[in-house]
Design a protein around this motif. Structure first.
Motif, PDB file in Angstrom:
ATOM      1  N   THR A   1       0.818   4.163 -13.448  1.00 53.69           N
ATOM      2  CA  THR A   1       1.105   3.318 -12.294  1.00 53.69           C
ATOM      3  C   THR A   1      -0.121   3.081 -11.425  1.00 53.69           C
ATOM      4  O   THR A   1       0.004   2.668 -10.288  1.00 53.69           O
ATOM      5  CB  THR A   1       2.212   3.948 -11.444  1.00 53.69           C
ATOM      6  OG1 THR A   1       1.803   5.264 -11.045  1.00 53.69           O
ATOM      7  CG2 THR A   1       3.508   4.016 -12.202  1.00 53.69           C
ATOM      8  N   PHE A   2      -1.288   3.313 -11.966  1.00 58.83           N
ATOM      9  CA  PHE A   2      -2.513   3.163 -11.181  1.00 58.83           C
ATOM     10  C   PHE A   2      -2.579   1.807 -10.515  1.00 58.83           C
ATOM     11  O   PHE A   2      -2.993   1.690  -9.364  1.00 58.83           O
ATOM     12  CB  PHE A   2      -3.730   3.372 -12.080  1.00 58.83           C
ATOM     13  CG  PHE A   2      -5.024   2.941 -11.451  1.00 58.83           C
ATOM     14  CD1 PHE A   2      -5.634   1.747 -11.795  1.00 58.83           C
ATOM     15  CD2 PHE A   2      -5.626   3.742 -10.497  1.00 58.83           C
ATOM     16  CE1 PHE A   2      -6.824   1.358 -11.211  1.00 58.83           C
ATOM     17  CE2 PHE A   2      -6.823   3.361  -9.903  1.00 58.83           C
ATOM     18  CZ  PHE A   2      -7.422   2.165 -10.267  1.00 58.83           C
ATOM     19  N   SER A   3      -2.201   0.773 -11.215  1.00 59.47           N
ATOM     20  CA  SER A   3      -2.332  -0.579 -10.691  1.00 59.47           C
ATOM     21  C   SER A   3      -1.471  -0.814  -9.455  1.00 59.47           C
ATOM     22  O   SER A   3      -1.648  -1.818  -8.767  1.00 59.47           O
ATOM     23  CB  SER A   3      -1.979  -1.604 -11.768  1.00 59.47           C
ATOM     24  OG  SER A   3      -0.640  -1.426 -12.185  1.00 59.47           O
ATOM     25  N   ASN A   4      -0.558   0.089  -9.163  1.00 57.58           N
ATOM     26  CA  ASN A   4       0.320  -0.055  -8.013  1.00 57.58           C
ATOM     27  C   ASN A   4      -0.126   0.772  -6.799  1.00 57.58           C
ATOM     28  O   ASN A   4       0.590   0.818  -5.796  1.00 57.58           O
ATOM     29  CB  ASN A   4       1.750   0.345  -8.395  1.00 57.58           C
ATOM     30  CG  ASN A   4       2.319  -0.550  -9.478  1.00 57.58           C
ATOM     31  OD1 ASN A   4       1.988  -1.731  -9.556  1.00 57.58           O
ATOM     32  ND2 ASN A   4       3.185   0.011 -10.310  1.00 57.58           N
TER      33      ASN A   4
ATOM     34  N   TRP B   1      -3.519  -2.541  -3.674  1.00 63.88           N
ATOM     35  CA  TRP B   1      -3.077  -2.428  -5.066  1.00 63.88           C
ATOM     36  C   TRP B   1      -3.172  -3.758  -5.787  1.00 63.88           C
ATOM     37  O   TRP B   1      -3.360  -3.804  -7.009  1.00 63.88           O
ATOM     38  CB  TRP B   1      -1.663  -1.844  -5.136  1.00 63.88           C
ATOM     39  CG  TRP B   1      -0.599  -2.675  -4.501  1.00 63.88           C
ATOM     40  CD1 TRP B   1      -0.250  -2.701  -3.190  1.00 63.88           C
ATOM     41  CD2 TRP B   1       0.271  -3.596  -5.143  1.00 63.88           C
ATOM     42  NE1 TRP B   1       0.764  -3.585  -2.978  1.00 63.88           N
ATOM     43  CE2 TRP B   1       1.121  -4.146  -4.161  1.00 63.88           C
ATOM     44  CE3 TRP B   1       0.420  -4.000  -6.478  1.00 63.88           C
ATOM     45  CZ2 TRP B   1       2.093  -5.079  -4.473  1.00 63.88           C
ATOM     46  CZ3 TRP B   1       1.394  -4.933  -6.781  1.00 63.88           C
ATOM     47  CH2 TRP B   1       2.215  -5.466  -5.781  1.00 63.88           C
ATOM     48  N   THR B   2      -3.095  -4.862  -5.036  1.00 59.69           N
ATOM     49  CA  THR B   2      -3.246  -6.172  -5.663  1.00 59.69           C
ATOM     50  C   THR B   2      -4.703  -6.515  -5.903  1.00 59.69           C
ATOM     51  O   THR B   2      -5.015  -7.412  -6.686  1.00 59.69           O
ATOM     52  CB  THR B   2      -2.644  -7.264  -4.776  1.00 59.69           C
ATOM     53  OG1 THR B   2      -3.385  -7.310  -3.546  1.00 59.69           O
ATOM     54  CG2 THR B   2      -1.176  -6.989  -4.497  1.00 59.69           C
ATOM     55  N   GLY B   3      -5.591  -5.822  -5.207  1.00 59.60           N
ATOM     56  CA  GLY B   3      -7.011  -6.134  -5.292  1.00 59.60           C
ATOM     57  C   GLY B   3      -7.426  -7.312  -4.433  1.00 59.60           C
ATOM     58  O   GLY B   3      -8.595  -7.675  -4.398  1.00 59.60           O
ATOM     59  N   ARG B   4      -6.478  -7.881  -3.708  1.00 56.24           N
ATOM     60  CA  ARG B   4      -6.783  -9.107  -2.962  1.00 56.24           C
ATOM     61  C   ARG B   4      -7.422  -8.818  -1.612  1.00 56.24           C
ATOM     62  O   ARG B   4      -8.091  -9.686  -1.039  1.00 56.24           O
ATOM     63  CB  ARG B   4      -5.500  -9.904  -2.746  1.00 56.24           C
ATOM     64  CG  ARG B   4      -4.908 -10.443  -4.022  1.00 56.24           C
ATOM     65  CD  ARG B   4      -3.567 -11.107  -3.750  1.00 56.24           C
ATOM     66  NE  ARG B   4      -2.911 -11.504  -5.000  1.00 56.24           N
ATOM     67  CZ  ARG B   4      -1.631 -11.846  -5.083  1.00 56.24           C
ATOM     68  NH1 ARG B   4      -0.885 -11.858  -3.994  1.00 56.24           N
ATOM     69  NH2 ARG B   4      -1.114 -12.185  -6.239  1.00 56.24           N
TER      70      ARG B   4
ATOM     71  N   PRO C   1      -2.929   6.756  -1.593  1.00 54.44           N
ATOM     72  CA  PRO C   1      -1.784   7.172  -0.783  1.00 54.44           C
ATOM     73  C   PRO C   1      -0.708   7.804  -1.662  1.00 54.44           C
ATOM     74  O   PRO C   1      -0.758   7.709  -2.879  1.00 54.44           O
ATOM     75  CB  PRO C   1      -1.299   5.862  -0.159  1.00 54.44           C
ATOM     76  CG  PRO C   1      -1.744   4.814  -1.125  1.00 54.44           C
ATOM     77  CD  PRO C   1      -3.031   5.308  -1.711  1.00 54.44           C
ATOM     78  N   GLN C   2       0.251   8.425  -1.034  1.00 53.05           N
ATOM     79  CA  GLN C   2       1.300   9.107  -1.783  1.00 53.05           C
ATOM     80  C   GLN C   2       2.241   8.120  -2.462  1.00 53.05           C
ATOM     81  O   GLN C   2       2.766   8.370  -3.538  1.00 53.05           O
ATOM     82  CB  GLN C   2       2.093  10.032  -0.865  1.00 53.05           C
ATOM     83  CG  GLN C   2       3.089  10.906  -1.598  1.00 53.05           C
ATOM     84  CD  GLN C   2       3.704  11.941  -0.703  1.00 53.05           C
ATOM     85  OE1 GLN C   2       3.603  11.888   0.523  1.00 53.05           O
ATOM     86  NE2 GLN C   2       4.366  12.927  -1.296  1.00 53.05           N
ATOM     87  N   ASP C   3       2.450   6.984  -1.809  1.00 48.68           N
ATOM     88  CA  ASP C   3       3.432   6.026  -2.306  1.00 48.68           C
ATOM     89  C   ASP C   3       2.785   4.810  -2.948  1.00 48.68           C
ATOM     90  O   ASP C   3       1.678   4.397  -2.593  1.00 48.68           O
ATOM     91  CB  ASP C   3       4.327   5.568  -1.152  1.00 48.68           C
ATOM     92  CG  ASP C   3       5.125   6.722  -0.571  1.00 48.68           C
ATOM     93  OD1 ASP C   3       5.264   6.775   0.664  1.00 48.68           O
ATOM     94  OD2 ASP C   3       5.595   7.575  -1.349  1.00 48.68           O
ATOM     95  N   LEU C   4       3.521   4.218  -3.860  1.00 43.92           N
ATOM     96  CA  LEU C   4       3.106   2.969  -4.488  1.00 43.92           C
ATOM     97  C   LEU C   4       3.276   1.821  -3.514  1.00 43.92           C
ATOM     98  O   LEU C   4       4.053   1.907  -2.559  1.00 43.92           O
ATOM     99  CB  LEU C   4       3.946   2.707  -5.731  1.00 43.92           C
ATOM    100  CG  LEU C   4       4.045   3.807  -6.787  1.00 43.92           C
ATOM    101  CD1 LEU C   4       5.046   3.385  -7.851  1.00 43.92           C
ATOM    102  CD2 LEU C   4       2.704   4.079  -7.400  1.00 43.92           C
TER     103      LEU C   4
END
Length: 126
Positions: free
Chosen positions: A28-31, A53-56, A99-102
């Protein structure tokens, strides 16, 4: 849960460049948003840069704006921190964190990050 491993640190002359890498385990790295922090002996760990997480959206501390670029390659589970025109005051141990959460976009406070790597030393010499 993810685990983070930094690399790319080293000894570089002032004015030089380094690219730090933060490799993450976990599907889930991407999130996850990812941040970079740095710390010198006797000082608090300070925020350097982050990427959503979006990279934007990216964010930088004023001290590195114009000299640093954070980016991510989700296919490689990696976030990079390109540092140019390095200064003596960039010398520190650099940590990446999540962070802890996605799907959250933390700010620049250390308390907003939960997972941390072991750090990589960057030393800038004159």
């Amino acid at each position: 849960q993810i685990q983070l491993v930094e690399s790319g640190g080293g000894l570089v002359q002032a004015g030089g460049s380094l690219r730090l890498s933060c490799v993450a385990s976990g599907r889930t790295f991407s999130n996850y948003a990812i941040g970079w922090f740095r710390q010198t002996p006797g000082k608090e760990r300070e925020f350097v840069a982050s990427i959503t997480w979006t990279g934007r959206i990216t964010n930088y501390v004023d001290a590195v704006k114009g000299r640093a670029t954070i980016s991510r390659d989700n296919a490689r589970n990696t976030v990079y921190l390109q540092m140019n025109s390095l200064k003596l005051e960039d010398t520190a141990v650099y940590y990446c964190a999540a962070p802890q959460d996605l799907f959250v976009s933390p700010g620049d406070r250390r308390e907003e990050f939960y997972y941390w790597g072991q750090g990589t030393q960057v030393t800038v010499s004159s």
